[in-house]
Design a protein around this motif. Structure first.
Motif, PDB file in Angstrom:
ATOM      1  N   GLN A 186       0.831  -1.174   0.077  1.00 55.89           N
ATOM      2  CA  GLN A 186      -0.056   0.037   0.116  1.00 55.89           C
ATOM      3  C   GLN A 186       0.875   1.118  -0.043  1.00 55.89           C
ATOM      4  OE1 GLN A 186      -2.977  -0.383  -0.561  1.00 55.89           O
ATOM      5  NE2 GLN A 186      -4.140   1.554   0.215  1.00 55.89           N
ATOM      6  N   ALA A 187       2.014   1.292   0.519  1.00 51.48           N
ATOM      7  CA  ALA A 187       2.756   2.434   0.645  1.00 51.48           C
ATOM      8  C   ALA A 187       3.374   2.786  -0.806  1.00 51.48           C
ATOM      9  CB  ALA A 187       3.988   2.080   1.652  1.00 51.48           C
ATOM     10  N   MET A 188       3.882   1.785  -1.521  1.00 51.59           N
ATOM     11  CA  MET A 188       4.246   1.910  -2.903  1.00 51.59           C
ATOM     12  C   MET A 188       3.115   2.228  -3.706  1.00 51.59           C
ATOM     13  SD  MET A 188       6.133  -0.839  -5.604  1.00 51.59           S
ATOM     14  CE  MET A 188       7.171  -1.233  -4.294  1.00 51.59           C
ATOM     15  N   ALA A 189       1.918   1.982  -3.668  1.00 51.78           N
ATOM     16  CA  ALA A 189       0.704   2.543  -4.295  1.00 51.78           C
ATOM     17  C   ALA A 189       0.555   3.872  -3.894  1.00 51.78           C
ATOM     18  CB  ALA A 189      -0.501   1.508  -3.860  1.00 51.78           C
ATOM     19  N   ARG A 190       0.630   4.274  -2.557  1.00 53.32           N
ATOM     20  CA  ARG A 190       0.328   5.799  -2.288  1.00 53.32           C
ATOM     21  C   ARG A 190       1.347   6.621  -3.107  1.00 53.32           C
ATOM     22  NH1 ARG A 190      -1.108   3.897   3.112  1.00 53.32           N
ATOM     23  NH2 ARG A 190       0.998   4.065   3.741  1.00 53.32           N
ATOM     24  N   ASP A 191       2.745   6.039  -2.991  1.00 52.58           N
ATOM     25  CA  ASP A 191       4.027   6.767  -3.469  1.00 52.58           C
ATOM     26  C   ASP A 191       3.516   6.867  -4.907  1.00 52.58           C
ATOM     27  OD1 ASP A 191       6.651   7.806  -3.543  1.00 52.58           O
ATOM     28  OD2 ASP A 191       6.877   6.345  -4.902  1.00 52.58           O
ATOM     29  N   LEU A 192       3.093   5.719  -5.654  1.00 53.11           N
ATOM     30  CA  LEU A 192       3.117   5.964  -7.209  1.00 53.11           C
ATOM     31  C   LEU A 192       1.981   6.972  -7.519  1.00 53.11           C
ATOM     32  CD1 LEU A 192       3.337   2.262  -8.247  1.00 53.11           C
ATOM     33  CD2 LEU A 192       5.031   3.988  -8.662  1.00 53.11           C
ATOM     34  N   ALA A 193       0.864   7.007  -6.633  1.00 54.46           N
ATOM     35  CA  ALA A 193      -0.506   7.874  -6.897  1.00 54.46           C
ATOM     36  C   ALA A 193       0.141   9.376  -6.865  1.00 54.46           C
ATOM     37  CB  ALA A 193      -1.298   7.429  -5.832  1.00 54.46           C
ATOM     38  N   ARG A 194       1.222   9.592  -6.365  1.00 51.44           N
ATOM     39  CA  ARG A 194       1.681  11.088  -6.167  1.00 51.44           C
ATOM     40  C   ARG A 194       2.464  11.456  -7.355  1.00 51.44           C
ATOM     41  NH1 ARG A 194       3.002   9.293  -0.692  1.00 51.44           N
ATOM     42  NH2 ARG A 194       1.302   9.392   0.992  1.00 51.44           N
TER      43      ARG A 194
END
Length: 273
Positions: A129-137
């Motif tokens: 989930q942390a990687m998903a949040r980073d990519l979304a930014r």
């Protein structure tokens, strides 16, 4: 007679009422829109499930954009070959660096802003989930879908591809993994979820698994909704949900529970697990 509603602008493209649905993956580019470029031997597999539900609606409305690059188009010979036997011998085939480089060069030339380059690979860092949040930014992403026995290592080195995996298992190719990664990422973007609190309270957002959920009827097959959830006492409901999230995480994911304790400054409790 009233004036017709003004079209809603999204980047340099505008949305107007039409009886013909817009191509979800048209070649037109939307300025300033988060864009995923997917290099694949199976372009027909996209958008797949990404064209449905919330991610599909967001794709239709131009909240994000998806473009596939057919690796086969850069192949050599009459059969558009993209792979060859492994150097040193062994089973299977390996995607060639020179062929992959042509597809990557096209993707990089179209990328704008901060766009990570990822290779879907079983030996990569586990997606979370942390990687998903980073990519979304970020401003988008380039995804290279592996196939066969993998990709020539020189391609990975040349383009600085970061390898990403869904878990400790092997798929026939990276397309399913790419769609899962994009689904997890796109849903975190503004305007995709109807209620932004949904993303804040679900599993992994706080480092814990999500608490149990219930809805009507109040009693089903002799099983009742926990009384505290029907009490209307928000503080008690919050406390119950936190306790349940901790209980489930401790029972099912000791690794996440240890990380949670460490963040709270209670690593000595790890010994109890």
């Amino acid at each position: 007679m009233t004036d017709a509603p003004r079209p809603r602008a999204l980047g340099r493209k505008s949305i107007r009422p039409s009886l013909v649905p817009r191509d979800l993956m048209g070649d037109e580019e939307l300025a300033g829109v988060w864009t995923a470029q997917v290099i694949t031997l199976l372009p027909q597999a996209f958008p797949g499930v990404l064209g449905e539900s919330l991610t599909g609606r967001a794709l239709q409305e131009g909240v994000w954009a998806l473009r596939t690059i057919d690796l086969r188009e850069f192949g050599e010979g009459r059969h558009r070959n993209v792979d060859d036997t492994p150097a040193g011998g062994g089973a299977g085939m390996v995607l060639r660096a020179d062929i992959g480089a042509k597809a990557m060069a096209e993707a990089v030339s179209r990328a704008r802003g901060d766009v990570p380059r990822l290779l879907l690979s079983p030996r990569g860092r586990r997606f979370d989930q942390a990687m998903a949040r980073d990519l979304a930014r970020r401003d988008g992403v380039i995804l290279f879908c592996g196939r066969f026995e993998g990709v020539d290592e020189r391609l990975i080195e040349q383009f600085g591809l970061a390898e990403v995996s869904l878990g400790d298992f092997v798929l026939t190719g990276g397309e399913i993994a790419a769609q899962a990664l994009l689904d997890a990422t796109v849903r975190l973007m503004p305007r995709v979820l109807g209620n932004h609190h949904s993303a804040e309270e679900e599993s992994f957002s706080s480092g814990l698994l999500e608490y149990p959920q219930y809805t009507k009827p109040a009693v089903w097959e002799g099983r009742a909704i926990p009384e505290v959830l029907l009490s209307g006492h928000h503080a008690k409901i919050t406390a119950w949900r936190q306790a349940e999230a901790e209980r489930l995480t401790k029972e099912r994911r000791p690794d996440l529970w240890r990380d949670h304790l460490a963040k709270l400054g209670r690593p000595e409790e790890d010994r109890e697990l």
